[in-house]
Design an enzyme around this catalytic site. Sequence first.
Site, PDB file in Angstrom:
ATOM      1  N   LYS A   1      -3.318   3.677  -3.003  1.00 52.00           N
ATOM      2  CA  LYS A   1      -3.893   4.864  -3.629  1.00 52.00           C
ATOM      3  C   LYS A   1      -3.191   6.090  -3.077  1.00 52.00           C
ATOM      4  O   LYS A   1      -2.805   6.132  -1.907  1.00 52.00           O
ATOM      5  CB  LYS A   1      -5.391   4.947  -3.405  1.00 52.00           C
ATOM      6  CG  LYS A   1      -5.830   5.070  -1.958  1.00 52.00           C
ATOM      7  CD  LYS A   1      -7.315   5.314  -1.863  1.00 52.00           C
ATOM      8  CE  LYS A   1      -7.735   5.462  -0.406  1.00 52.00           C
ATOM      9  NZ  LYS A   1      -9.115   5.843  -0.220  1.00 52.00           N
TER      10      LYS A   1
ATOM     11  N   ASP B   1       0.815  -1.216   0.000  1.00 52.25           N
ATOM     12  CA  ASP B   1       0.000   0.000   0.000  1.00 52.25           C
ATOM     13  C   ASP B   1       0.850   1.268   0.000  1.00 52.25           C
ATOM     14  O   ASP B   1       2.056   1.229   0.219  1.00 52.25           O
ATOM     15  CB  ASP B   1      -0.911   0.013   1.235  1.00 52.25           C
ATOM     16  CG  ASP B   1      -2.183  -0.800   1.022  1.00 52.25           C
ATOM     17  OD1 ASP B   1      -2.424  -1.230  -0.116  1.00 52.25           O
ATOM     18  OD2 ASP B   1      -2.928  -1.002   2.003  1.00 52.25           O
TER      19      ASP B   1
ATOM     20  N   MET C   1      -8.415   9.061   9.459  1.00 57.90           N
ATOM     21  CA  MET C   1      -8.997   9.458   8.168  1.00 57.90           C
ATOM     22  C   MET C   1     -10.128  10.476   8.344  1.00 57.90           C
ATOM     23  O   MET C   1     -11.159  10.403   7.684  1.00 57.90           O
ATOM     24  CB  MET C   1      -9.510   8.218   7.419  1.00 57.90           C
ATOM     25  CG  MET C   1      -8.411   7.213   7.111  1.00 57.90           C
ATOM     26  SD  MET C   1      -9.036   5.623   6.497  1.00 57.90           S
ATOM     27  CE  MET C   1      -9.670   4.880   8.004  1.00 57.90           C
TER      28      MET C   1
END
Length: 255
Positions: free
Chosen positions: A59, A38, A172
């Site tokens: 991402k 990741d 997040m």
Amino acid sequence: MSNKTPKFTVVGAGPGDPDLITIKALKALASADVVLYDALINEDLLKYASNAEKIFVGKRKGCYAYQQEQINELIVSRAKSHGHVVRLKGGDPFIFGRGAEEMQYAAQFGIQTSIVPGISSSYAVPAYQNIPLTKRGDSESFWVITGTTKSHKLSKDVYLAAKSNATVVILMGMSKLSEIVSIFTKENKEAMPVAIIQNGTTDKEQSGIGTIQTIEEIVFQKKLSSPAIIVVGEVVHHKKKLASVYQEVKEESIH
């Protein structure tokens, strides 16, 4: 097709500092035939998988190298063609990391699965800033909440957490900071200490400390953004108290 037994291991890489990976995780990397990694992992760790094919599947700023369905398919196809697939994820893969989902998908194809837990950023990042999540007299428990649910909304648990005396850690959640501030303000907690830590445990680490009332201005002034962790609670004061004690002892030793 490989003559090796298909095997899938989900590995927690820790919060960013490459030294915060477990020995068991390093052993898994050393035995990997393929590593799917990741964006938030420290790429220095890939050297421990010297014999493996390495594929970036993370991402960055909303740009996906692979969609989740494609990652799932890659896990299965590489396990069948190569043998041992290691999925290297930031923090702990069982804390908002989709590790459980990927293991479940692989198991449907008869692939042997296992997990190597990682040190979670939820407690390690505050710890690097000398902020404990629990401390006698300040906090008896803590919440770890995702700021962005599957439907891209703030978790409803934030409303419940704001009513408690617990330390609240939101991952997040930077894009929802105004909403978080509003929720705590409605609970009359404008003076509650807040820390925001960006790129925690890495050499790019930055932080801002204030209160529910001041934190948005501090974030603006310091240009803090994702990836960052939000910590709300009296324990945030520990960092300042510790520095103050150290300074007093230092001054006394001079005199």
